[in-house]
Design an enzyme around this catalytic site. Structure first.
Site, PDB file in Angstrom:
ATOM      1  N   GLU A   1       0.879  -1.255   0.065  1.00  0.00           N
ATOM      2  CA  GLU A   1       0.053  -0.017   0.041  1.00  0.00           C
ATOM      3  C   GLU A   1       0.840   1.190   0.021  1.00  0.00           C
ATOM      4  O   GLU A   1       1.718   1.283   0.759  1.00  0.00           O
ATOM      5  CB  GLU A   1      -1.032   0.040   1.200  1.00  0.00           C
ATOM      6  CG  GLU A   1      -1.908   1.259   1.118  1.00  0.00           C
ATOM      7  CD  GLU A   1      -2.888   1.442   2.428  1.00  0.00           C
ATOM      8  OE1 GLU A   1      -2.676   0.772   3.268  1.00  0.00           O
ATOM      9  OE2 GLU A   1      -3.588   2.293   2.266  1.00  0.00           O
TER      10      GLU A   1
ATOM     11  N   GLU B   1      -9.736   4.549   6.030  1.00  0.00           N
ATOM     12  CA  GLU B   1      -8.863   4.991   7.345  1.00  0.00           C
ATOM     13  C   GLU B   1      -9.582   5.694   8.228  1.00  0.00           C
ATOM     14  O   GLU B   1      -9.472   5.367   9.694  1.00  0.00           O
ATOM     15  CB  GLU B   1      -7.840   5.876   6.879  1.00  0.00           C
ATOM     16  CG  GLU B   1      -6.776   5.019   5.974  1.00  0.00           C
ATOM     17  CD  GLU B   1      -6.178   3.499   6.579  1.00  0.00           C
ATOM     18  OE1 GLU B   1      -6.227   3.579   7.891  1.00  0.00           O
ATOM     19  OE2 GLU B   1      -5.447   3.072   5.742  1.00  0.00           O
TER      20      GLU B   1
ATOM     21  N   HIS C   1      -7.084  -1.916  14.950  1.00  0.00           N
ATOM     22  CA  HIS C   1      -7.254  -1.109  13.760  1.00  0.00           C
ATOM     23  C   HIS C   1      -6.718  -2.133  12.498  1.00  0.00           C
ATOM     24  O   HIS C   1      -7.723  -2.118  11.725  1.00  0.00           O
ATOM     25  CB  HIS C   1      -5.976   0.080  13.798  1.00  0.00           C
ATOM     26  CG  HIS C   1      -6.011   0.920  12.715  1.00  0.00           C
ATOM     27  ND1 HIS C   1      -6.583   2.054  12.481  1.00  0.00           N
ATOM     28  CD2 HIS C   1      -5.628   0.720  11.531  1.00  0.00           C
ATOM     29  CE1 HIS C   1      -6.542   2.485  11.419  1.00  0.00           C
ATOM     30  NE2 HIS C   1      -5.865   1.792  10.476  1.00  0.00           N
ATOM     31  N   GLU C   2      -5.497  -2.866  12.678  1.00  0.00           N
ATOM     32  CA  GLU C   2      -5.308  -3.742  11.434  1.00  0.00           C
ATOM     33  C   GLU C   2      -6.456  -4.730  11.464  1.00  0.00           C
ATOM     34  O   GLU C   2      -7.001  -5.094  10.324  1.00  0.00           O
ATOM     35  CB  GLU C   2      -4.001  -4.228  11.505  1.00  0.00           C
ATOM     36  CG  GLU C   2      -3.066  -3.223  11.598  1.00  0.00           C
ATOM     37  CD  GLU C   2      -2.961  -2.039  10.648  1.00  0.00           C
ATOM     38  OE1 GLU C   2      -3.617  -1.983   9.493  1.00  0.00           O
ATOM     39  OE2 GLU C   2      -2.531  -0.959  11.198  1.00  0.00           O
TER      40      GLU C   2
ATOM     41  N   ALA D   1       1.733  -0.355  10.809  1.00  0.00           N
ATOM     42  CA  ALA D   1       1.244  -1.552  10.621  1.00  0.00           C
ATOM     43  C   ALA D   1       0.556  -1.613   9.149  1.00  0.00           C
ATOM     44  O   ALA D   1       0.009  -0.669   8.808  1.00  0.00           O
ATOM     45  CB  ALA D   1       0.694  -2.312  11.647  1.00  0.00           C
ATOM     46  N   MET D   2       0.302  -2.821   8.678  1.00  0.00           N
ATOM     47  CA  MET D   2      -0.567  -2.827   7.333  1.00  0.00           C
ATOM     48  C   MET D   2      -1.321  -4.140   7.410  1.00  0.00           C
ATOM     49  O   MET D   2      -1.066  -5.214   7.804  1.00  0.00           O
ATOM     50  CB  MET D   2       0.749  -2.948   6.140  1.00  0.00           C
ATOM     51  CG  MET D   2       0.040  -3.307   4.808  1.00  0.00           C
ATOM     52  SD  MET D   2      -0.897  -1.616   4.607  1.00  0.00           S
ATOM     53  CE  MET D   2      -2.091  -2.308   3.447  1.00  0.00           C
ATOM     54  N   GLU D   3      -2.658  -3.754   6.992  1.00  0.00           N
ATOM     55  CA  GLU D   3      -3.619  -4.912   7.075  1.00  0.00           C
ATOM     56  C   GLU D   3      -3.794  -5.946   6.064  1.00  0.00           C
ATOM     57  O   GLU D   3      -4.937  -6.409   5.755  1.00  0.00           O
ATOM     58  CB  GLU D   3      -5.082  -3.823   7.123  1.00  0.00           C
ATOM     59  CG  GLU D   3      -5.447  -3.260   5.868  1.00  0.00           C
ATOM     60  CD  GLU D   3      -4.885  -1.773   5.501  1.00  0.00           C
ATOM     61  OE1 GLU D   3      -3.994  -1.482   6.478  1.00  0.00           O
ATOM     62  OE2 GLU D   3      -5.553  -0.975   4.738  1.00  0.00           O
ATOM     63  N   ASN D   4      -2.628  -6.211   5.347  1.00  0.00           N
ATOM     64  CA  ASN D   4      -2.745  -7.212   4.336  1.00  0.00           C
ATOM     65  C   ASN D   4      -3.722  -8.333   4.677  1.00  0.00           C
ATOM     66  O   ASN D   4      -3.544  -8.849   5.764  1.00  0.00           O
ATOM     67  CB  ASN D   4      -1.299  -7.700   4.134  1.00  0.00           C
ATOM     68  CG  ASN D   4      -0.409  -6.613   4.031  1.00  0.00           C
ATOM     69  OD1 ASN D   4      -0.403  -5.962   3.109  1.00  0.00           O
ATOM     70  ND2 ASN D   4       0.762  -6.757   4.910  1.00  0.00           N
TER      71      ASN D   4
HETATM   72  N1  TRP Z   1      -3.008   0.997   5.644  1.00  0.00           N
HETATM   73  C1  TRP Z   1      -2.187   1.111   6.738  1.00  0.00           C
HETATM   74  C2  TRP Z   1      -2.867   1.548   8.082  1.00  0.00           C
HETATM   75  O1  TRP Z   1      -3.258   2.698   8.365  1.00  0.00           O
HETATM   76  C3  TRP Z   1      -1.204   2.287   6.634  1.00  0.00           C
HETATM   77  C4  TRP Z   1       0.165   1.945   6.020  1.00  0.00           C
HETATM   78  C5  TRP Z   1       0.917   0.924   6.484  1.00  0.00           C
HETATM   79  C6  TRP Z   1       1.025   2.467   4.929  1.00  0.00           C
HETATM   80  N2  TRP Z   1       2.244   1.056   5.688  1.00  0.00           N
HETATM   81  C7  TRP Z   1       2.059   2.037   5.005  1.00  0.00           C
HETATM   82  C8  TRP Z   1       0.679   3.804   4.425  1.00  0.00           C
HETATM   83  C9  TRP Z   1       2.926   2.441   4.009  1.00  0.00           C
HETATM   84  C10 TRP Z   1       1.482   3.973   3.334  1.00  0.00           C
HETATM   85  C11 TRP Z   1       2.556   3.684   3.157  1.00  0.00           C
HETATM   86  O2  TRP Z   1      -3.196   0.463   8.951  1.00  0.00           O
HETATM   87 ZN    ZN Z   2      -5.483   1.938   8.712  1.00  0.00          ZN
END
Ligand code: TRP
Ligand code: ZN
Length: 881
Positions: free
Chosen positions: A127, A326, A303-304, A268-271
């Protein structure tokens, strides 16, 4: 890097994708410097094109193209076009299978976007537009497809091989390499793709869903962190349960995985099914994590997890709609944390954060609506406006609809758009329908930037027993938006009688009095509300719970503020009254100093009211701790047109010393009463007590005699947890003359130098020092062997803390500006996304006093001449307009 000026993208130019993807198959042959990616895409012309063939344009950056085939026939270079950002097949069949082989270099990927390595662990961040750094693909969120992924690697380096969804196959090959195959049944956009491979250990638990499905929960970390994952796991289970109870939503795959890595650009990232986390938001035990770290983990894990519905099952049509996922997900994590902790204090902290970061953004050169109309680099739009103001906007919908209808509306939205890419308008339409309300004007929150200003004048008419509010609203101009239409604002309010209790409310249009709290809806630029049957002159408590993200001005008398500080039944407004009182006091001191007048010091009303809070034995300790805190320097700066940050610090410190001199004994008593050690617990009472104790300690340590220094040292040494230890450490770091300072500085370093997250705290605490010499300390720390720009957490710990240390950063000689600019210049070569984010403080030059304004602007102008990344280019240029 780019030499021509980068292009702006506009929402109005949105076009549906020319081709849809029915299936993605990815084959990874992992190697640190030469990973091979084979991709097979089943594509089809979008039916909305009515059979009119279009070129197939696939996004791709920093890729080495090895081979392209269409329907099994390999293409010659003449059959396609390939440039820095795309691969184009000019006239493909309406339905086709494309096979592409690319090669990438994860080890040297310092931008941490696409596939990279963190401590030897392969991981991805896609993302918003990182997938195009892995393979050629229609890398946009409205192209959804099922993914099948095969990963092959060396068992010694990568015993663990992970991707989204379900593990469907694994095995060992003849040459000793091994592989795993993953299948994600839920169609998803490329930004939710993830791959992780490395030497990780796994902690397991499970969760039984509402419909009694068993979900395997796994947290993957490096061996050394094995014992630090319990809290994250508990938080995950609580979040899963909470979402079922409040929203009736359950998890949809058989397995939920979280991986912690040290090098990560954001939180963090919600993959889908495979979240990747900054280790800062996973790892915790009492000796290494503070209360705030724990609360941060609880919130980010939730959140994730919540993104699985708001973001993944229903995703965004395009990146202009980012707040759709978001803002909504932040609101949901705020609701969750409020239920887990002290709800009142959670609200106060969220509002303080909004005012500290979002209000200045909305008043500065990067101001943009919650749904922006244009951007240069989408990475720059992961802003506090999209996240936090976005959450406030949805919170207002909740206030207007009530919790029950609000939840119904969210469920309707999810049901209606499940498996689709939606827009902010889709969300508002669903809430409008479920709530049976007219949100026509409300929609302006999505299109107009800027923080609205609300002015309220009250009048009590004794003869008719009528209390009238005269409300006016306006909104300052923001870039590209000189004039604004009025907003739809829910103003929650109550009236307090002379004994501090809430009066029953009756509007002139009501038949009978009802309730003690009301939502007034302000939809015009000017509106009056009259209450009848008001038998005494009341005190108005307006904007309870901060029911709208606005700047409110009322001509409150200090006595009324002190009264509300003591009696308001809305805890947020109790705190808010105290804040308003202190802001007024501090700004008065500021002006007196500026004009060379003799300082009157703090008013008796304020000093007394503050003392009452300090000795309050009834209220929630966290609330008291928050009430005793003076407004931050940043918030004070936000109230001024011409800011001298050093004067702000001086004035704030003068006020603190005044409070200390009057209330020293009470502070000592309060410190003694609560500073008892014991088993570490995160329950709200324990957290509140620590906050109160640390507030007292830091104030007392402004003027520490030897006895007190000794106690602080013991507090540091005997601390049973990091919250206590760090608070004492920070207090001692500010004791410039004391030999204890260097002693604890050394001690902390020696004890924690092998634990990156605590080394970060060491850097940031030292960089947050209040003494002038802090600047020279920061210069030395830049040369410290443990400092590096390669790790975002480390870079932020020193440079972020420095830039937030306003009086140090804004030195009169401009050396603070030079230092930060130089580091950003270097960082931009490695990691543009983090560099651009860290440049934010440089963009706030317009409201500084003239000398500093000129110095800071000079640095920006110099930067503008250079060869910058698109990320930094956008920030620097917009700030100079
Ligand atoms: N979607 C992620 C969140 O808010 C945000 C995020 C994680 C992100 N890594 C990133 C946004 C790298 C931009 C670039 O949970
Ligand atoms: Zn988010």
């Amino acid at each position: 890097m780019t030499t021509q000026s980068p292009q702006t993208k506009y929402l109005k130019d949105y076009l549906t994708p020319a081709y849809l993807v029915d299936q993605v198959e990815l084959d990874f042959y992992l190697s640190p410097t030469a990973t091979q990616v084979a991709s097979t895409l089943a594509l089809r012309l979008n039916p909305d094109r009515n059979g009119v063939i279009e070129p197939l344009v696939l996004d791709g950056e920093h890729l080495q193209l090895v081979a392209v085939e269409v329907d099994g026939v390999s293409l010659e270079p003449a059959d396609y076009q390939c440039d820095d950002v795309s691969l184009t097949i000019p006239a493909p069949p309406a339905q086709l299978t494309v096979h592409i082989i690319t090669r990438i270099d994860p080890l040297n990927n310092t931008a941490l976007e696409g596939l990279y390595q963190s401590n030897g662990i392969f991981c991805t961040q896609c993302e918003p537009e990182g997938f195009r750094k892995i393979t050629y693909y229609p890398d946009r969120p409205d192209v959804l497809a099922p993914f099948r992924v095969r990963i092959e690697g060396e068992p010694a380096d990568c015993p663990v091989l992970l991707s989204n969804g379900n593990l469907v196959d694994q095995g060992v090959l003849d040459d000793g390499r091994h592989f795993a195959c993953w299948e994600d049944p839920f169609p998803k956009p490329s930004y939710l793709f993830a791959l992780v491979a490395g030497n990780l250990v796994c902690l397991e638990d499970h969760f039984i869903t509402l419909s009694e499905r068993r979900v395997l929960l796994q947290i993957f970390v490096e061996e050394r962190n094995r014992n630090d994952c319990d809290f994250a796991m508990e938080s995950l289970k609580k979040a899963m349960k909470w979402e079922e109870q409040v929203y009736g939503l359950e998890y949809d795959l058989d397995r939920y995985m979280i991986v912690a890595v040290d090098d990560f650009n954001m939180g963090a990232m919600e993959n889908k099914g495979l979240n990747v986390f900054n280790s800062k938001y996973v790892l915790a035990r009492p000796e290494t994590a503070t209360d705030n770290d724990y609360l941060g983990i609880e919130a980010v894990i939730a959140h994730e997890y919540f993104h699985n519905w708001t973001g993944n099952r229903v995703t965004c049509r395009d990146w202009f709609q980012l707040s759709l996922k978001e803002g909504l997900t932040v609101l949901r994590d705020q609701q969750f944390s409020a239920d887990m902790q002290s709800a009142a204090v959670k609200r106060i902290d969220d509002v303080a954060l909004l005012r500290q970061y979002q209000f200045p953004e909305d008043a500065g050169p990067m101001a943009h609506p919650v749904r922006p109309e244009s951007y240069v680099e989408i990475n720059n739009f992961y802003t506090t406006t999209i996240y936090n103001k976005g959450a406030e906007v949805i919170r207002m919908l909740e206030t207007l609809l009530g919790r029950e209808r609000f939840v119904e509306g969210v469920r309707l939205y999810l049901k209606r758009h499940d498996g689709q890419a939606a827009t902010c308008e889709d969300f508002v339409a669903a809430l409008e329908q479920a709530g049976e309300v007219d949100l026509t004007r409300f929609r302006r929150w999505y299109t107009q930037a800027g923080t609205p200003e609300v002015q309220v004048v009250c009048h009590y008419d004794c003869a008719t027993q009528t209390f009238t509010l005269d409300c006016q609203q306006s909104c300052p101009a923001t870039p590209g938006q000189p004039d604004k239409e009025p907003f739809h604002l829910p103003l929650v309010m109550g009236l307090l009688g002379h004994d501090g209790t809430d009066l029953a409310l009756q509007l002139a249009s009501d038949e009978a009095p009802g309730g003690t709290s009301r939502v007034l809806e302000l939809t015009q630029s000017r509106q009056q509300f009259s209450f009848v049957g008001v038998q005494e002159q009341p005190v108005l408590s307006l904007l309870r719970g901060f029911s709208a993200p606005v700047r409110l001005t009322m001509e409150d008398r200090p006595e009324d503020l002190a009264f509300r500080m003591a009696y308001d039944s809305d805890p947020f407004n109790r705190w808010e009254a105290g804040q308003q009182l202190s802001v007024a006091e501090l700004l008065q001191l500021y002006r007196q100093q500026l004009e060379g007048q003799l300082s009157t010091g703090l008013s008796q009303v304020f000093v007394d009211a503050w003392g009452v809070v300090l000795t309050d034995n009834e209220a929630d300790e966290s609330l008291l701790a928050r009430m005793l805190q003076l407004p931050s320097e940043q918030y004070l700066a936000d109230q001024l047109d011409e800011v001298d940050p050093q004067r702000i610090r001086a004035v704030r410190e003068q006020a603190l010393r005044h409070l200390l001199s009057v209330h020293r004994e009470k502070l000592l008593q309060c410190y003694d009463r609560y500073s008892s050690a014991g088993e570490y617990s995160l329950n709200p009472v324990a957290v509140g007590r620590r906050r109160l104790v640390h507030g007292c300690l830091s104030l007392l340590m402004l003027e520490p005699d030897e006895l007190l220094q000794d106690r602080c040292l013991r507090h540091y040494q005997q601390a049973g947890n990091m919250t206590d230890r760090l608070a004492a450490f920070a207090a001692l770091v500010d004791c410039r003359q004391s030999p204890l300072r260097d002693q604890v500085k050394e001690d902390f370093y020696r004890q924690w130098k092998h634990y990156p997250l605590l080394l970060d705290k060491w850097f940031s605490t030292l960089a947050s020092g209040r003494h002038e010499n802090t600047f020279f300390e920061i210069e030395r720390l830049l040369l410290h062997p443990d400092f590096t720009l390669s790790n975002p957490n480390r870079a932020r710990s020193l440079l972020g803390a420095f830039a937030q240390n306003l009086a140090v950063f804004h030195r009169q000689d401009g050396n603070g500006y030079r230092l930060l600019t130089e580091q950003i210049r270097r960082l931009d070569k490695r990691n543009p996304q983090v560099a651009a984010r860290m440049a934010t403080p440089l963009t706030r030059w317009k409201r500084l006093e003239p000398q500093r304004r000129a110095l800071l602007r000079e640095e920006l102008v110099a930067l503008q001449q250079e060869n910058l990344s698109r990320d930094l280019y956008e920030i620097v240029n917009k700030s100079l307009v």
